[in-house]
Design an enzyme around this catalytic site. Structure first.
Site, PDB file in Angstrom:
ATOM      1  N   SER A   1       0.822  -1.215   0.000  1.00 50.74           N
ATOM      2  CA  SER A   1       0.000   0.000   0.000  1.00 50.74           C
ATOM      3  C   SER A   1       0.857   1.267   0.000  1.00 50.74           C
ATOM      4  O   SER A   1       2.032   1.250   0.380  1.00 50.74           O
ATOM      5  CB  SER A   1      -0.911   0.000   1.229  1.00 50.74           C
ATOM      6  OG  SER A   1      -1.694  -1.173   1.249  1.00 50.74           O
TER       7      SER A   1
HETATM    8  N1  SAM Z   1      -0.183  -5.315   4.058  1.00 51.80           N
HETATM    9  C1  SAM Z   1       0.479  -5.590   2.805  1.00 51.80           C
HETATM   10  C2  SAM Z   1       1.864  -5.006   2.736  1.00 51.80           C
HETATM   11  O1  SAM Z   1       2.266  -4.282   3.642  1.00 51.80           O
HETATM   12  O2  SAM Z   1       2.558  -5.321   1.744  1.00 51.80           O
HETATM   13  C3  SAM Z   1      -0.318  -5.147   1.602  1.00 51.80           C
HETATM   14  C4  SAM Z   1      -1.443  -6.037   1.370  1.00 51.80           C
HETATM   15  S1  SAM Z   1      -2.182  -6.063  -0.211  1.00 51.80           S
HETATM   16  C5  SAM Z   1      -2.865  -4.458  -0.373  1.00 51.80           C
HETATM   17  C6  SAM Z   1      -3.568  -7.111   0.250  1.00 51.80           C
HETATM   18  C7  SAM Z   1      -3.177  -8.529   0.561  1.00 51.80           C
HETATM   19  O3  SAM Z   1      -4.332  -9.214   1.065  1.00 51.80           O
HETATM   20  C8  SAM Z   1      -2.720  -9.319  -0.668  1.00 51.80           C
HETATM   21  O4  SAM Z   1      -1.440  -9.834  -0.442  1.00 51.80           O
HETATM   22  C9  SAM Z   1      -3.761 -10.423  -0.803  1.00 51.80           C
HETATM   23  O5  SAM Z   1      -3.261 -11.621  -1.318  1.00 51.80           O
HETATM   24  C10 SAM Z   1      -4.232 -10.556   0.625  1.00 51.80           C
HETATM   25  N2  SAM Z   1      -5.545 -11.184   0.804  1.00 51.80           N
HETATM   26  C11 SAM Z   1      -6.674 -11.038   0.076  1.00 51.80           C
HETATM   27  N3  SAM Z   1      -7.666 -11.794   0.589  1.00 51.80           N
HETATM   28  C12 SAM Z   1      -7.144 -12.430   1.680  1.00 51.80           C
HETATM   29  C13 SAM Z   1      -7.669 -13.342   2.643  1.00 51.80           C
HETATM   30  N4  SAM Z   1      -8.933 -13.771   2.626  1.00 51.80           N
HETATM   31  N5  SAM Z   1      -6.848 -13.787   3.616  1.00 51.80           N
HETATM   32  C14 SAM Z   1      -5.551 -13.378   3.678  1.00 51.80           C
HETATM   33  N6  SAM Z   1      -4.998 -12.525   2.784  1.00 51.80           N
HETATM   34  C15 SAM Z   1      -5.790 -12.046   1.810  1.00 51.80           C
END
Ligand code: SAM
Length: 214
Positions: free
Chosen positions: A64
């Protein structure tokens, strides 16, 4: 670029993108100045690490925008003794910021490849109070509940019920909610079995995919 130059870029990032937009929590600002964001990116994007936008991290996911990380972290009102659950480990950057601020971080990622990379990176950088798990974060992580704070870093149609259940008394939860194209940051605070709800800014996140997401 050497570490001193990266540190300079981080200081500028905090001043011009984060403090300038109203983030005032000194602990959050210090964490954003400390965590080496460039270490959480694919090699070809390292030069862009301190710019004012999200970046690709593989598996069609993103790290993000720095301001969004700072704002969500500030809204969690973290204390050093807290245990925090993060849904969406991605690169591990947000987990590292949390790691600087609280006692224990549990983070869940649905892509095993991202989770493994993040786990290794966090370990190598010395963020040793973070546990990374692979799974569907919409169901939370019951084993370590209740949590003082929960952060969802992907967009959901609504706050997953399992996460509300795993939030402790006076616990704070932040989650982007809305439709797939646009959301608002939603914050709830648990008071008994009721939840106070506040809306913050508009935002756009990748979708939360799972039983209680999309
Ligand atoms: N917090 C992260 C960082 O600092 O890099 C950025 C996260 S990215 C915007 C959103 C993440 O949520 C992705 O890696 C995606 O694969 C994960 N995601 C989506 N649905 C999910 C779920 N049900 N459980 C766990 N992770 C999930």
């Amino acid at each position: 670029m050497d570490e001193a130059q990266f540190q300079k870029q981080r200081d500028v990032m905090v001043r011009s993108q984060i403090e300038a937009r109203g983030i005032q929590d000194e602990r959050v600002l210090a964490a954003m100045r400390t965590v080496p964001r460039h270490c959480f990116l694919p090699a070809d994007l390292v030069e862009e690490a301190y710019e004012d936008h999200p970046l690709g991290i593989g598996c069609r996911q993103t790290i993000s925008q720095p301001f969004m990380v700072a704002l969500m972290t500030q809204l969690l009102e973290l204390r050093p003794e807290d245990r925090v659950l993060e849904i969406g480990t991605g690169s591990g950057y947000q987990s590292a910021i949390l790691s600087e601020l609280v006692n224990e971080v549990i983070t869940i990622e649905r892509h095993a490849e991202l989770a493994l990379q993040a786990q290794q990176r966090l370990h190598d950088l010395g963020f040793l109070n973070v546990q990374v798990h692979v799974g569907d974060g919409t169901l939370g992580w019951e084993d370590a509940a209740p949590y003082d704070a929960i952060i969802v870093t992907a967009a959901s149609p609504a706050i997953p019920k399992a996460l509300k259940k795993q939030l402790g008394q006076q616990g704070r939860l932040i989650c982007p909610t809305g439709d797939r194209k646009a959301q608002q940051l939603t914050r709830i605070i648990r008071c008994g079995n009721a939840f106070e709800q506040h809306q913050s800014i508009n935002c756009v996140f990748v979708p939360l995919i799972g039983e209680e997401g999309w």
